[in-house]
Motif scaffolding. Structure first.
Motif, PDB file in Angstrom:
ATOM      1  N   SER A 334     -14.281  13.240  45.874  1.00  0.00           N
ATOM      2  CA  SER A 334     -12.902  13.607  45.576  1.00  0.00           C
ATOM      3  C   SER A 334     -12.816  15.123  45.475  1.00  0.00           C
ATOM      4  N   ILE A 335     -12.027  15.700  46.362  1.00  0.00           N
ATOM      5  CA  ILE A 335     -11.972  17.155  46.492  1.00  0.00           C
ATOM      6  C   ILE A 335     -10.550  17.636  46.214  1.00  0.00           C
ATOM      7  N   TYR A 336     -10.096  17.342  45.012  1.00  0.00           N
ATOM      8  CA  TYR A 336      -8.748  17.701  44.597  1.00  0.00           C
ATOM      9  C   TYR A 336      -8.581  19.222  44.545  1.00  0.00           C
ATOM     10  N   ASN A 337      -7.390  19.630  44.124  1.00  0.00           N
ATOM     11  CA  ASN A 337      -7.044  21.054  44.118  1.00  0.00           C
ATOM     12  C   ASN A 337      -8.098  21.940  43.470  1.00  0.00           C
ATOM     13  N   ALA A 338      -8.670  21.493  42.361  1.00  0.00           N
ATOM     14  CA  ALA A 338      -9.575  22.356  41.595  1.00  0.00           C
ATOM     15  C   ALA A 338     -10.963  22.488  42.210  1.00  0.00           C
ATOM     16  N   MET A 339     -11.295  21.638  43.170  1.00  0.00           N
ATOM     17  CA  MET A 339     -12.615  21.725  43.806  1.00  0.00           C
ATOM     18  C   MET A 339     -12.664  22.943  44.727  1.00  0.00           C
ATOM     19  N   PRO A 340     -13.560  23.896  44.471  1.00  0.00           N
ATOM     20  CA  PRO A 340     -13.667  25.058  45.359  1.00  0.00           C
ATOM     21  C   PRO A 340     -14.394  24.685  46.645  1.00  0.00           C
ATOM     22  N   ILE A 341     -14.207  25.483  47.679  1.00  0.00           N
ATOM     23  CA  ILE A 341     -14.873  25.185  48.940  1.00  0.00           C
ATOM     24  C   ILE A 341     -16.391  25.270  48.802  1.00  0.00           C
ATOM     25  N   GLU A 342     -16.858  26.038  47.804  1.00  0.00           N
ATOM     26  CA  GLU A 342     -18.297  26.124  47.563  1.00  0.00           C
ATOM     27  C   GLU A 342     -18.874  24.765  47.170  1.00  0.00           C
ATOM     28  N   GLY A 343     -18.078  23.938  46.507  1.00  0.00           N
ATOM     29  CA  GLY A 343     -18.529  22.596  46.164  1.00  0.00           C
ATOM     30  C   GLY A 343     -18.727  21.737  47.393  1.00  0.00           C
ATOM     31  N   VAL A 344     -17.814  21.834  48.337  1.00  0.00           N
ATOM     32  CA  VAL A 344     -17.940  21.088  49.595  1.00  0.00           C
ATOM     33  C   VAL A 344     -19.144  21.599  50.386  1.00  0.00           C
ATOM     34  N   GLN A 345     -19.338  22.887  50.402  1.00  0.00           N
ATOM     35  CA  GLN A 345     -20.496  23.461  51.102  1.00  0.00           C
ATOM     36  C   GLN A 345     -21.803  22.987  50.475  1.00  0.00           C
ATOM     37  N   ALA A 346     -21.845  22.919  49.140  1.00  0.00           N
ATOM     38  CA  ALA A 346     -23.045  22.438  48.454  1.00  0.00           C
ATOM     39  C   ALA A 346     -23.293  20.964  48.766  1.00  0.00           C
ATOM     40  N   LEU A 347     -22.228  20.182  48.847  1.00  0.00           N
ATOM     41  CA  LEU A 347     -22.365  18.763  49.183  1.00  0.00           C
ATOM     42  C   LEU A 347     -22.909  18.591  50.596  1.00  0.00           C
ATOM     43  N   ILE A 348     -22.398  19.336  51.532  1.00  0.00           N
ATOM     44  CA  ILE A 348     -22.866  19.229  52.917  1.00  0.00           C
ATOM     45  C   ILE A 348     -24.336  19.635  53.016  1.00  0.00           C
ATOM     46  N   ALA A 349     -24.717  20.687  52.311  1.00  0.00           N
ATOM     47  CA  ALA A 349     -26.118  21.114  52.330  1.00  0.00           C
ATOM     48  C   ALA A 349     -27.022  20.004  51.795  1.00  0.00           C
ATOM     49  N   PHE A 350     -26.583  19.336  50.734  1.00  0.00           N
ATOM     50  CA  PHE A 350     -27.375  18.226  50.198  1.00  0.00           C
ATOM     51  C   PHE A 350     -27.413  17.066  51.177  1.00  0.00           C
ATOM     52  N   MET A 351     -26.283  16.762  51.797  1.00  0.00           N
ATOM     53  CA  MET A 351     -26.228  15.661  52.772  1.00  0.00           C
ATOM     54  C   MET A 351     -27.181  15.918  53.937  1.00  0.00           C
ATOM     55  N   GLN A 352     -27.235  17.153  54.384  1.00  0.00           N
ATOM     56  CA  GLN A 352     -28.152  17.511  55.466  1.00  0.00           C
ATOM     57  C   GLN A 352     -29.614  17.281  55.052  1.00  0.00           C
ATOM     58  N   LYS A 353     -29.926  17.716  53.849  1.00  0.00           N
ATOM     59  CA  LYS A 353     -31.288  17.561  53.326  1.00  0.00           C
ATOM     60  C   LYS A 353     -31.625  16.083  53.165  1.00  0.00           C
ATOM     61  N   PHE A 354     -30.717  15.307  52.607  1.00  0.00           N
ATOM     62  CA  PHE A 354     -30.969  13.882  52.388  1.00  0.00           C
ATOM     63  C   PHE A 354     -31.128  13.162  53.732  1.00  0.00           C
ATOM     64  N   GLU A 355     -30.312  13.519  54.677  1.00  0.00           N
ATOM     65  CA  GLU A 355     -30.405  12.904  56.003  1.00  0.00           C
ATOM     66  C   GLU A 355     -31.772  13.192  56.635  1.00  0.00           C
ATOM     67  N   ALA A 356     -32.213  14.430  56.551  1.00  0.00           N
ATOM     68  CA  ALA A 356     -33.497  14.813  57.138  1.00  0.00           C
ATOM     69  C   ALA A 356     -34.646  14.074  56.492  1.00  0.00           C
ATOM     70  N   GLU A 357     -34.557  13.793  55.202  1.00  0.00           N
ATOM     71  CA  GLU A 357     -35.654  13.155  54.463  1.00  0.00           C
ATOM     72  C   GLU A 357     -35.642  11.630  54.563  1.00  0.00           C
ATOM     73  N   ASN A 358     -34.514  11.050  54.979  1.00  0.00           N
ATOM     74  CA  ASN A 358     -34.392   9.597  54.927  1.00  0.00           C
ATOM     75  C   ASN A 358     -34.013   8.952  56.256  1.00  0.00           C
TER      76      ASN A 358
END
Length: 359
Positions: A334-358
Motif C-alpha cells: 500500500s503506497i498511499y500519499n505518505a509513502m515516499p518514492i524511496e520506500g518503493v525503491q527500497a521495496l524493488i531492491a529487496f524484490m530483486q534480491k529475493f528473486e535472485a536468491e529464490n
C-alpha cells in the motif's frame, strides 16, 4: 529506524513532518501548556481548528460551497448503514456497483435498510469499456453507490460512473486526496481517515446540501446528516486528536503542492513498481493494466510458502506489512500519499534480491 517503510493498508503511515509537529505540540498545544487531547472540543481554540480544517480541505479538493463536510465516527462501515438511512427515503431502493470486497460489503449492509440491486461492473477482473454508463436506469434509485478503489484486490476505477441526474455516492476511503476529482459529480463522498487523511477514528463525509434533511424518522441522531451538520459534527464528543491530525495533514498537503502535486507523485510511485513487476517472470500482478490501483499494489510468486518467506524476510529488512489480505493472499504494497518514492525503491531492491536468491 529511518530505513523502515510501512506498507500497511490501514491504519497506514502518516507524513513524517505531520508526526513531528504533533510530537512537538503534544504537551503544549497553542501555548496552552496542555495537549490538544485535553482541551474542550467546544472551546475557542478547538473551534478555530475545525473551522480552518474545513477551509483547508475545501481548498485541497475544490469542494463547492453547497456541500457540507462532516467529521464523524464509525468508519466507512458506519456509513454503509448511514447512507440508506439518510438517502433511501423516496424510491426505496439503491443501486450498488460492485467491484470487489468493500463495495459488496457496503451493498450487504445497505440491504438491512432498503432494497438493493447489485451490478458487478468487472468482467474477468477487468472494467469493460462503456460499462459505467447507468444514465438510462439510475433515476429509478434513490442513489447509486460505488467504491473507486478496492484495497484488497488492488483494483481502481478511474472513470466516474455516469448516472445522469441521479445521486452518485462514492466510498473513497482508500484513494481520497490521491488524485484530483470533480466533487460536483457526486452527491456524497465518504472516507475513513486511516489511509490518506489521518489516523483511524474519524471519517469524513462530503454531502451535497440538498441531500441533507431527508433522513428516516427512526435514524439515530449520530447517523443523521442533518443533526450532525447543525451540531458541527459534535452531537457527541468527537475524536479531537484525530481531527487535529487531519488538520495537520491538510496543511502539509497544501504546503507541498496540493492534490495535483500529490497525484503526480502517486503516479510515479505506482509506475515504478508496476514496471518492475511487468518485467519480472518471478512475481505476478493479476489486475488488468487499466484498473491497476495507484494505492494498493498486489503481487504474488504463485507459491504460498515462498510468499510467506518473502513477507518474513521483507519485515526483517524493514519493509513492514506486505502480507496480502486473507481474502486474496499473496503480497500487497500500500503506497498511499505518505509513502515516499524511496520506500518503493527500497521495496524493488529487496524484490530483486529475493528473486535472485529464490528463483
Amino acid at each position: 529506524m529511518s530505513n523502515v517503510f510501512n506498507f500497511s493498508a490501514g491504519p497506514a503511515m502518516m507524513p513524517k513532518a505531520v508526526l513531528e509537529q504533533a510530537q512537538r505540540e503534544l504537551l503544549n498545544w497553542q501555548e496552552q501548556q496542555t495537549s490538544v487531547m485535553e482541551v474542550s472540543h467546544r472551546g475557542k481554540l478547538f473551534m478555530e481548528l475545525i473551522t480552518q480544517a474545513d477551509k483547508d480541505f475545501r481548498e485541497l479538493y475544490h469542494i463547492p460551497d453547497n456541500y457540507k463536510i462532516l467529521f464523524l465516527q464509525g468508519g466507512a462501515r458506519g456509513q454503509f448503514a448511514a447512507l440508506p438511512m439518510n438517502l433511501a427515503n423516496n424510491k426505496g431502493k439503491a443501486l450498488y456497483l460492485t467491484s470487489g470486497h468493500w463495495s459488496s460489503t457496503a451493498a450487504k449492509e445497505a440491504r438491512l435498510f432498503t432494497d438493493v440491486e447489485e451490478v458487478n461492473i468487472l468482467k474477468d477482473g477487468k472494467l469493460e469499456t462503456g460499462n459505467l454508463d447507468f444514465s438510462d436506469v439510475a433515476e429509478q434509485y434513490d442513489y447509486v453507490h460505488y467504491c473507486p478503489n478496492e484495497t484488497i484486490s488492488g483494483v481502481e476505477i478511474f472513470d466516474v460512473p455516469n448516472v445522469g441526474d441521479a445521486v452518485l455516492v462514492a466510498d473513497m476511503s482508500s484513494n481520497i486526496l490521491s488524485r484530483e476529482i470533480d466533487v460536483n459529480q457526486f452527491g456524497v463522498i465518504y472516507a475513513g481517515a486511516q489511509k490518506n487523511l489521518g489516523p483511524a477514528g474519524i471519517t469524513i463525509v462530503i454531502v451535497r446540501e440538498d441531500l441533507i434533511g431527508n433522513a428516516r424518522k427512526e435514524t439515530p441522531s449520530i447517523w443523521n446528516y442533518e443533526v450532525q451538520s447543525k451540531s458541527d459534527s459534535m452531537i457527541n464528543t468527537p475524536p479531537t486528536f484525530a481531527w487535529y491530525l487531519c488538520s495537520l495533514v491538510f496543511k502539509h498537503l497544501l504546503a507541498t503542492g496540493g492534490v495535483t502535486a500529490m497525484a503526480k507523485r502517486n503516479r510515479e510511485k505506482a509506475a515504478l513498481l508496476y514496471a518492475y513487476l511487468d518485467q519480472s517472470d518471478f512475481y505476478q500482478n493479476n489486475v488488468a493494466k487499466n484498473n491497476r490501483s495507484l494505492m494498493n499494489v498486489t503481487f504474488t510468486t504463485g507459491d504460498d510458502e515462498l510468499n510467506a518467506k518473502f513477507v518474513a524476510e521483507a519485515t526483517a529488512a524493514g519493509l513492514q506489512a506486505l502480507k496480502g489480505h486473507k481474502v486474496l493472499g499473496g503480497m500487497r504494497a500500500s503506497i498511499y500519499n505518505a509513502m515516499p518514492i524511496e520506500g518503493v525503491q527500497a521495496l524493488i531492491a529487496f524484490m530483486q534480491k529475493f528473486e535472485a536468491e529464490n528463483k
